[in-house]
Structure formats: C-alpha cells, structure tokens
Design an enzyme around this catalytic site. Structure first.
Site, PDB file in Angstrom:
ATOM      1  N   LYS A 200      64.505  46.609  75.322  1.00  0.00           N
ATOM      2  CA  LYS A 200      64.355  47.124  76.686  1.00  0.00           C
ATOM      3  C   LYS A 200      64.217  45.880  77.469  1.00  0.00           C
ATOM      4  O   LYS A 200      62.953  45.563  77.389  1.00  0.00           O
ATOM      5  CB  LYS A 200      63.734  48.265  77.000  1.00  0.00           C
ATOM      6  CG  LYS A 200      63.588  49.013  78.166  1.00  0.00           C
ATOM      7  CD  LYS A 200      62.792  49.333  79.087  1.00  0.00           C
ATOM      8  CE  LYS A 200      61.997  48.386  79.860  1.00  0.00           C
ATOM      9  NZ  LYS A 200      62.876  47.795  81.138  1.00  0.00           N
ATOM     10  N   GLY A 253      54.609  40.907  79.012  1.00  0.00           N
ATOM     11  CA  GLY A 253      54.673  41.256  80.221  1.00  0.00           C
ATOM     12  C   GLY A 253      53.200  41.300  80.771  1.00  0.00           C
ATOM     13  O   GLY A 253      52.295  40.574  80.408  1.00  0.00           O
ATOM     14  N   SER A 254      52.854  42.065  81.746  1.00  0.00           N
ATOM     15  CA  SER A 254      51.464  42.189  82.439  1.00  0.00           C
ATOM     16  C   SER A 254      50.349  42.821  81.458  1.00  0.00           C
ATOM     17  O   SER A 254      50.832  43.619  80.699  1.00  0.00           O
ATOM     18  CB  SER A 254      51.676  42.610  83.765  1.00  0.00           C
ATOM     19  OG  SER A 254      51.990  44.122  83.684  1.00  0.00           O
ATOM     20  N   THR A 255      49.180  42.508  81.837  1.00  0.00           N
ATOM     21  CA  THR A 255      48.021  43.174  81.062  1.00  0.00           C
ATOM     22  C   THR A 255      47.911  44.504  81.309  1.00  0.00           C
ATOM     23  O   THR A 255      47.698  45.496  80.284  1.00  0.00           O
ATOM     24  CB  THR A 255      46.824  42.087  81.479  1.00  0.00           C
ATOM     25  OG1 THR A 255      46.966  40.805  81.015  1.00  0.00           O
ATOM     26  CG2 THR A 255      45.653  42.963  80.820  1.00  0.00           C
ATOM     27  N   GLY A 258      50.713  46.161  79.360  1.00  0.00           N
ATOM     28  CA  GLY A 258      50.240  46.019  78.012  1.00  0.00           C
ATOM     29  C   GLY A 258      49.375  47.248  77.590  1.00  0.00           C
ATOM     30  O   GLY A 258      49.354  47.576  76.207  1.00  0.00           O
ATOM     31  N   GLU A 276      51.792  39.948  74.336  1.00  0.00           N
ATOM     32  CA  GLU A 276      51.780  38.825  75.291  1.00  0.00           C
ATOM     33  C   GLU A 276      51.802  39.006  76.436  1.00  0.00           C
ATOM     34  O   GLU A 276      52.710  39.403  77.299  1.00  0.00           O
ATOM     35  CB  GLU A 276      52.927  38.023  74.715  1.00  0.00           C
ATOM     36  CG  GLU A 276      53.200  37.638  73.344  1.00  0.00           C
ATOM     37  CD  GLU A 276      52.301  36.339  72.645  1.00  0.00           C
ATOM     38  OE1 GLU A 276      51.627  35.792  73.523  1.00  0.00           O
ATOM     39  OE2 GLU A 276      52.453  36.330  71.619  1.00  0.00           O
ATOM     40  N   CYS A 311      53.963  32.324  82.346  1.00  0.00           N
ATOM     41  CA  CYS A 311      52.398  33.105  82.150  1.00  0.00           C
ATOM     42  C   CYS A 311      51.271  32.011  81.574  1.00  0.00           C
ATOM     43  O   CYS A 311      50.013  32.155  81.976  1.00  0.00           O
ATOM     44  CB  CYS A 311      52.555  34.091  80.609  1.00  0.00           C
ATOM     45  SG  CYS A 311      53.661  33.220  79.426  1.00  0.00           S
ATOM     46  N   GLU A 410      46.039  36.840  88.377  1.00  0.00           N
ATOM     47  CA  GLU A 410      47.178  35.969  88.331  1.00  0.00           C
ATOM     48  C   GLU A 410      48.164  36.234  89.531  1.00  0.00           C
ATOM     49  O   GLU A 410      48.433  37.268  89.812  1.00  0.00           O
ATOM     50  CB  GLU A 410      47.931  36.793  87.015  1.00  0.00           C
ATOM     51  CG  GLU A 410      49.220  36.125  86.664  1.00  0.00           C
ATOM     52  CD  GLU A 410      49.936  36.476  85.215  1.00  0.00           C
ATOM     53  OE1 GLU A 410      49.973  37.830  85.375  1.00  0.00           O
ATOM     54  OE2 GLU A 410      50.324  35.572  84.524  1.00  0.00           O
TER      55      GLU A 410
END
Ligand code: NAD
Length: 506
Positions: A200, A253-255, A258, A276, A311, A410
């Site tokens: 996806k 992707g973003s934390t 995640g 990641e 990132c 970030e």
C-alpha cells in the site's frame, strides 16, 4: 555544489512529463483491477497544483482479495505454475534480475512520474532514487542464492538443522518521500526470501508504485506475488495492518502511524511489525573538522536535499562555538544555491514540498520556532516559483534551545536548527537529547574523538566526516522512536524469514 542548468535536459524532462501514461486501477493477482469503490481522491502535483488522475481507495473486500492472492501465490507448490516461495533461490534471483533490467529500461519514465507525484527534482529522481532502486533489487537478487543454513553442534545421537523459511504474506506500507527506494528496501528482500507482498503506497505516490509492479509482472514474477492496493491510510492501511492472514508488516512512515501498526498487530494476529520511523538527526561540527568547507557543503545539502523531506535529514546542526560564525556564514551562502525551482528544470537542487499541507505544516513549525525565541536567519516563507506549486524557501534558525519545539519535533522540510555548544561532551548530550535515534553526523579530525563519540551517540547510523553515504551492504534503521529492525544488508532478510529447527534422533 551548483549545477549549471542545461536547457536541453529541461526540454527532455518537460517532454517526458507530457508522455506519461498514468496507471489506473490496482494490481491484484497479476491483473489490473478496476475498483468498485465509490471512494476516491485526486492527487495534485506539487509542481503546479495540476490534478493528476483520480485514484480509488480500495474497499475492505479488495484488500481481502489482494491478501488472498498473495496467500495463494505463497502456497503454490514448486511443481505448479506460478510457484514462488518454493522456487529454488537461484530461480527467484533470475526473475528479480530481469525485473531490475526492466526498471532500468523504464527509469526515465519512473523518474518523471515521481517528480510530478511528489515534487522531487527529476534529475535527482533519476540519478539518486532510481539508481538506489536498481541497486537494491540487484543486490537482494544476487544475495539470495548465497545464503546457507546451519547445523547445530548437538550430541552425536542427534542432528539439528536450523533453516530459514519465508515468513509468508508481507504487508508493505510506505511514505512518499523516496517512494520507490523505500518500498524496494522492503519488497526486494521480501520477494528474494520467497515471501509474497501486498503493497500500500502513500496516497501521494500511487502511480509509480503501480507502474513498478506492472514491470514486475512483465519480468515474469508470477501473478499474486506482488500486489498493489491504493488507498487512504486510516482505511486501507489499517485494514492491511489488522488483516488476520498477513504474517508481517514492513512499515516506513511517521512514528505516530508506526505506533498504530503495533496496535493493529496486537489486536489481530500478532503479526511481526517492522518500523522505520521519524527522525531529528544531529550533525556535530567540531573545530578540528578536517575540512570545514566540506562540512558546511554537506550540512546544507543534507537539510535541503529533497526539500528536507528526509527521515535522516541532519536537521539539528550542533556546532562548536569556535567555528559557529564561519559555519553560519557558509550556510547562508549555500542556502542561496538551494532556492526552489521547477523540479523538471535541469540542475534543480530543491523542488517543491510534496503538497500544500506540507507547506502549511512547515510554516507552523517556523512560527513555533519564532515563538520559542529562535532567530530566523533566512527563509521561513513559501516561495512563488510556479503558480499553484508548493515551494518553500531554504530556512535557517540560530539560537535554537535544545529543548525547544524546533529542536525536538520532526519538521520534514528544509528547516535547519543551529545549536551552539562549548565542548565535545555538551555536543553529545545535546545530540542524544531526542526521542528519536535514526542517524547522526560528526565532523572531527581526531580518530579518538570519532570513535568515542560515535559509540556515545544513540543512533542507528553515525556518519563520520560525511553524511547520507551508504551501501547496500550496511544496515539502516533507528534507535528509540525511530523504529526497530533494519532495512538494507543481509540483516533485512531476517525480517522476512522464520527460523525453523528440525531435530532428528539418529
Ligand atoms: P505517514 O506515517 O503519514 O504515512 C506513511 C504510510 O502510512 C502511508 O502509506 C499512509 O497512507 C499510511 N497511513 C497513514 N495513516 C495510517 C493509519 N492510521 N493506519 C494505517 N496506515 C496509515 O508518513 P508520511 O507523511 O507518508 O511520511 C513522512 C514520515 O515518514 C516522516 O515521519 C519520516 O521521518 C518518515 N520516514 C521514515 C523513514 C525511515 O527509513 N526511518 C524514511 C522515510 C520517511
């Protein structure tokens, strides 16, 4: 670092952009699947705000179909047509190498597609992103028939085999900033190991993901081995995350998202979740840096390359007071070279941000930094390059407090936070004062300091006297809230395999 524009190349990119055929539908079980969904969205090119073709968001049933196709392909026996997991590794290798050759044939088309989807300079899409994609598929293709299993040192009456088996169906969920490279870092080792995949991609970059999966099919990778479902994260990403017949999830992707994937796994079948995630990487410049001008060039390139949407972007520049003035004046010079330009123009070093939402988000970080007392040295505003585009000026703040929002959050944009320190120990303390731990940079001429500091830094990669250098043979991933597991290198194969012990009485 300035590249002189070559008009002939600009014309080549403009003409390539006019020839793009946008893929449609999804790719399920080796066929283009026209969605029955009434839910769709229209991606806008960040280059000029132009609407790209609209894309359907997969229904739950379509995600089920894709997972079922991947399961069926995974289960095929080596004697059946379309086998994958049971093929000898050297046969998977040949198909993956053929796939890489086809990507190479179509690399210009893919590069311009990415550039229009998410705004990356077309030159860099071709020379950096596509080169990395090719290297990745070829590396895992070549690696997979050189893996050997183990015999454990048991007593003489027994024999214990420790073998690696493909884990099964892998859900791959990826962001838009390096859409084909980051997905290749997952899809290539997963396929090489014998897994099947449902990918996806980000809602900003569905087309390049579909096109590359079409090339996989054309290369002879069997139906159902690589499926692509398009859609929005909270519906399609979530459905894949919660799916009871997916064995592992590989997410970049973003934390924040995640964390959601760990919940999806916990609430469903405890599938493996590899993450990641975000970063706020520190780049330390000490007064004994062997070549300060190179350190400044690389600090500027690191934060402005890909419009700062990296990132690993070295977004916290931690500089020793003795060289801080020189570094700042060098950075202000370099910032001029990164003024945003049309991503299709040859020599563009910084294109637009990926969307209007990204511009709004970056602007809100700039406002917070000012409110927290940081000093804006340059930039801080959107740039007018092409009407309707999403451009932002290269931005530098000084006097950033290590605990302020700009130093902790970030931004994912071209915004540098410069922090001045008085000594090496303070530099390390400030660098480690982050919930993230993806990467770090260090510039010093002392071998002793380099070894000592790189041990002390809590980050998955530490670059010494360089930044963003890499090789497929080294692992990549984060400490702390930057994730778990590692992409790249032979270690990545661990994520897509289970270890089996077969214990024989002799
Ligand atoms: P994102 O987390 O918003 O989206 C990533 C993917 O997750 C997309 O495919 C999206 O559709 C999907 N998604 C979003 N919400 C979801 C939900 N609720 N449930 C399931 N799926 C969902 O990230 P992004 O904006 O696409 O990318 C930027 C982020 O990615 C940054 O934080 C960046 O640091 C990180 N990133 C990390 C690495 C790395 O290797 N560590 C590399 C690149 C980007």
């Amino acid at each position: 670092m300035t590249v002189t524009p070559a008009p002939a190349d600009t014309e080549r990119w403009i003409s390539a952009s006019q020839r793009v055929t946008w893929p449609h539908g999804m790719l399920i079980d080796g066929k283009i699947h026209e969605s029955s969904s009434t839910n769709s969205w229209t991606p806008l090119s960040p280059r000029n705000g132009e609407a790209l073709p609209s894309v359907a968001s997969a229904t739950d049933m379509e995600v089920d179909l894709a997972v079922a196709a991947a399961r069926e392909a995974f289960n095929r026996h080596s004697s059946e047509p379309g086998a994958w997991s049971t093929l000898p590794p050297k046969e998977r290798k040949h198909l993956l190498l053929r796939f890489a050759d086809l990507i190479e044939e179509h690399q210009e088309e893919l590069a311009v597609m990415i550039s229009l989807e998410m705004g990356k300079a077309a030159d860099e899409a071709l020379n950096i992103e596509l080169r990395a994609v090719l290297a990745t598929y070829r590396w895992y293709a070549e690696a997979i028939d050189k893996q050997v299993d183990e015999i454990a040192p048991t007593d003489a009456d027994h024999l214990a085999l420790v073998t690696r088996e493909p884990i099964g169906v892998v859900g791959v969920i990826t962001p838009w900033n390096f859409p084909l490279t980051l997905s290749a870092w997952k899809i290539a080792p997963a396929l090489a190991a014998g897994c099947t995949v449902v990918h996806k991609p980000s809602e900003l970059t569905p087309f390049s993901a579909l096109r590359i999966a079409e090339l996989a099919l054309a290369a002879g990778i069997p139906d159902g081995v690589l499926n692509v479902v398009t859609g929005l994260g909270p519906s399609v990403g979530r459905k894949l995350g919660e799916h009871p017949d997916v064995d592992a999830l590989a997410f970049t992707g973003s934390t924040h998202v995640g964390r959601a994937f760990q919940h999806y796994s916990a609430d469903s079948n405890l599938k493996r979740v590899w993450l990641e995630l975000g970063g706020k990487s520190a780049n330390i410049i000490l007064p004994d840096a062997p070549d300060l001008e190179t350190a400044i060039d690389v600090a500027a390139w690191g934060i402005f390359f890909n419009s700062g949407q990296m990132c690993t972007a070295p977004s916290r520049l931690i500089v020793h007071r003795d060289v801080a003035d020189q570094v700042l004046s060098g950075l202000l010079d370099r910032a001029n070279q990164y003024q945003p330009r049309d991503p299709l123009a040859a020599g563009t070093l910084m294109g637009p941000l990926a969307s209007k939402e990204r511009v709004r988000d970056v602007l809100s970080h700039v406002r917070n930094a000012e409110a927290d007392g940081a000093l804006l040295q340059t930039g801080g505003i959107p740039a007018a390059v092409i009407d309707g585009g999403s451009y932002f000026e290269p931005t530098i703040f000084t006097g950033v407090r290590p605990d302020s929002r700009l130093a902790q959050e970030e931004v994912f944009g071209p915004v540098l936070a410069m922090i001045t320190v008085d000594n090496e120990q303070e530099a390390v303390t400030v660098a480690n004062n982050s919930k993230y731990g993806l990467a770090a940079g260090l510039w010093t001429g002392s071998l002793t300091s380099a070894h000592r500091i790189s041990r002390e830094l809590r980050a998955g990669t530490v670059w010494i006297n360089c930044y963003e250098e890499g090789d497929l043979s080294v692992p990549f991933g984060g400490y702390k809230l930057s994730g778990n597991g590692r992409d790249k290198s032979a270690h990545a194969i661990d994520k897509y395999t289970e270890l089996k012990t077969s214990y024989f009485a002799l």
